[in-house]
Design a protein around this motif. Sequence first.
Motif, PDB file in Angstrom:
ATOM      1  N   ASN A 372       1.936  -9.435  -4.545  1.00  0.00           N
ATOM      2  CA  ASN A 372       1.304  -9.844  -3.554  1.00  0.00           C
ATOM      3  C   ASN A 372       1.543  -8.285  -2.541  1.00  0.00           C
ATOM      4  N   ALA A 373       0.892  -7.057  -3.166  1.00  0.00           N
ATOM      5  CA  ALA A 373       1.533  -5.830  -2.272  1.00  0.00           C
ATOM      6  C   ALA A 373       0.574  -6.033  -0.892  1.00  0.00           C
ATOM      7  N   VAL A 374      -0.468  -6.469  -0.646  1.00  0.00           N
ATOM      8  CA  VAL A 374      -1.400  -6.422   0.323  1.00  0.00           C
ATOM      9  C   VAL A 374       0.300  -7.140   1.536  1.00  0.00           C
ATOM     10  N   TYR A 375      -0.186  -8.518   1.370  1.00  0.00           N
ATOM     11  CA  TYR A 375       1.041  -8.598   2.372  1.00  0.00           C
ATOM     12  C   TYR A 375       2.773  -8.197   2.875  1.00  0.00           C
ATOM     13  N   LYS A 376       2.916  -7.265   1.231  1.00  0.00           N
ATOM     14  CA  LYS A 376       4.164  -6.031   1.701  1.00  0.00           C
ATOM     15  C   LYS A 376       3.979  -5.230   2.510  1.00  0.00           C
ATOM     16  N   PHE A 377       2.845  -4.578   2.112  1.00  0.00           N
ATOM     17  CA  PHE A 377       2.031  -3.804   2.984  1.00  0.00           C
ATOM     18  C   PHE A 377       2.169  -3.693   4.613  1.00  0.00           C
ATOM     19  N   LYS A 378       1.726  -5.084   4.484  1.00  0.00           N
ATOM     20  CA  LYS A 378       1.332  -5.090   5.905  1.00  0.00           C
ATOM     21  C   LYS A 378       2.904  -5.357   6.332  1.00  0.00           C
ATOM     22  N   LEU A 458     -16.465   0.535   1.357  1.00  0.00           N
ATOM     23  CA  LEU A 458     -15.247  -0.722   0.786  1.00  0.00           C
ATOM     24  C   LEU A 458     -14.103  -0.599   1.607  1.00  0.00           C
ATOM     25  N   VAL A 459     -13.566   0.747   2.335  1.00  0.00           N
ATOM     26  CA  VAL A 459     -12.486   1.215   2.814  1.00  0.00           C
ATOM     27  C   VAL A 459     -12.753   0.694   4.897  1.00  0.00           C
ATOM     28  N   THR A 460     -14.192   0.506   4.809  1.00  0.00           N
ATOM     29  CA  THR A 460     -14.043   0.062   6.670  1.00  0.00           C
ATOM     30  C   THR A 460     -13.962  -1.760   5.888  1.00  0.00           C
ATOM     31  N   THR A 461     -14.572  -2.650   5.296  1.00  0.00           N
ATOM     32  CA  THR A 461     -14.552  -3.823   5.070  1.00  0.00           C
ATOM     33  C   THR A 461     -13.004  -4.646   4.707  1.00  0.00           C
ATOM     34  N   VAL A 462     -12.213  -3.259   4.242  1.00  0.00           N
ATOM     35  CA  VAL A 462     -10.792  -3.973   3.761  1.00  0.00           C
ATOM     36  C   VAL A 462     -10.246  -3.982   4.712  1.00  0.00           C
ATOM     37  N   LEU A 463      -9.896  -2.893   5.509  1.00  0.00           N
ATOM     38  CA  LEU A 463      -9.131  -2.298   6.946  1.00  0.00           C
ATOM     39  C   LEU A 463      -9.315  -3.723   7.869  1.00  0.00           C
ATOM     40  N   THR A 464     -11.040  -4.214   7.911  1.00  0.00           N
ATOM     41  CA  THR A 464     -11.310  -4.456   8.455  1.00  0.00           C
ATOM     42  C   THR A 464     -10.898  -6.184   8.450  1.00  0.00           C
ATOM     43  N   LEU A 468      -6.276 -10.143   6.548  1.00  0.00           N
ATOM     44  CA  LEU A 468      -5.367  -9.798   5.569  1.00  0.00           C
ATOM     45  C   LEU A 468      -4.321  -9.189   6.194  1.00  0.00           C
ATOM     46  N   TRP A 469      -4.595  -8.777   7.508  1.00  0.00           N
ATOM     47  CA  TRP A 469      -3.145  -7.363   7.803  1.00  0.00           C
ATOM     48  C   TRP A 469      -2.674  -8.207   9.457  1.00  0.00           C
ATOM     49  N   GLY A 470      -3.801  -9.244   9.505  1.00  0.00           N
ATOM     50  CA  GLY A 470      -2.748 -10.167  10.947  1.00  0.00           C
ATOM     51  C   GLY A 470      -3.798  -9.469  12.139  1.00  0.00           C
ATOM     52  N   MET A 471      -4.591  -7.465  12.095  1.00  0.00           N
ATOM     53  CA  MET A 471      -5.047  -6.981  12.699  1.00  0.00           C
ATOM     54  C   MET A 471      -6.224  -6.324  12.450  1.00  0.00           C
TER      55      MET A 471
END
Length: 510
Positions: A372-378, A458-464, A468-471
């Motif tokens: 669950n690293a994405v939530y942890k990073f967030k 790819l990076v743009t799709t993930v960051l936006t 996932l990130w709440g923002m």
Amino acid sequence: MRQLDKKLLRDDVNQEVVYETQDNLPEKIIQFGEGNFLRGFVDWMIQEMNKQGLFNGKVVAIQPTPHGKVVPKLNAQDSLYTLTLRGVLNGQVVDNSEIISSISRGINPYSDWMEVLKVAESTDIEFVFSNTTEAGLTYLKEDYTGLSAPLSFPGKLAGFLYHRYKSLGEMEAPGLTIIPCELVENNGDVLKDLVLKYANDWTYPNSFINWVEEKNRFCNTLVDRIVTGYPRGNEKEFQQMLGYEDVLMTVGEPYHLFAIEADKTVAAKLPFTAAGLNVKWGDVKPLRDMKVRLLNGPHTMMFAASYLSGVDTVLDAMEDPDLRKFVEKGLYEELLPYVSMDSEEKSSFADSVIERFLNPYTKHYLPDIGMNAVYKFKSRLVPSLKEYAVHQNKLPEAITFSLAALMVYYKSTTKEGDFLVGKRNDSIYTIRDNQETISLFENVWEAFKQNEMTIQELVTTVLTAEELWGMNLAEIPDLNETISLHVEEILTLGMEESVRKLVNVKQKSK
């Protein structure tokens, strides 16, 4: 070699293990989660209180996910398991093993939900503990008829509480003290809001909502202990030391801290401090911010870059000169300055983190940290990333590199069940996350493979992906371009060389 169970303990009178059986104690706690952390932290604490005659209660452990594997093993061992604490505490070497007997039984709610609801009917039950990972304290829209378990943990708790309310006299039903251990800010408040949301979804009466709010306590908490779990690779050493086989033996560090926001009534019913445990009652926010940013943050920051550099554990990473520079750079230069606490106290804590990472007894596997690293990073790193960018008018190098490393770590070769499978050289690893995150990374990396998407796209799709990130992380100036350059470099040079380049360039610029 014989398996750990009650018969082994009855037969082997010469076994040099401290063990007290307390079969007749009532079940006072229902625990959602039965993983390494809860068994090496909360259940150990209950054991400590029981040994001193201060609590005198047992734990019913509930399997949190459909694919859990612990409950059958737990029940096969009569709910016994061994906890080994190894490391240095207050300058003293600690190396102790103990059989933990505080759990009475485990229940799989997906095959035996009615048994879970029977627990709700018990007036002996007073407390709820949980650790379903940060991703467990999230909302999942789902239906519930009462006949089978909801998938989400908050949904299970809502169904459990409603059954207790109905079966024990509605407004007269005794409430529970609910103590979540997930590393989520204001975790008690978050869990309460989720339970009430499910109550509204399932059209429970307003009187039930009033009962939840008036008769039940939801406590915000902070937990701190590194529990690495089963000693993979050292099984025979432990079996020889213990004299028996235990498929659930769990290894952790001796350090522990439990902070709980609750009144004196709760503290009296859970006499942790009287048992000599490091439990603090009161406002958890300052401690939480320091711990999440300075201990959990570096864990999440290091896992992908270190694992894809060819090392397997936190200790391996800290013994690699370049990876250690990477971790210390992130910790001291990018995370520490933005923790709101006394300078001396937070610096001392940061130093203790490095000491704990260097614990030679601890095998803390990096893929386990990556769950669950994405939530942890967030939750652990995005706040520091944003604050650093605002105050320094530039991006933090280690944190941004770690985000790029995470994205590459989520690059899969295939899918097995609900999870993705990645490849590191000739070995494979499992990428565990929620389905929303898994689907996104599976799709973007497949599109890149088919030349349907560039790295920057790819990076743009993930960051936006705000879900996932709440923002929208792409709104942070220069982040998209920086992460894209890092990802391209990692794919071209490899992770090990990319880390070396990052830390050595920084060294020369000083």
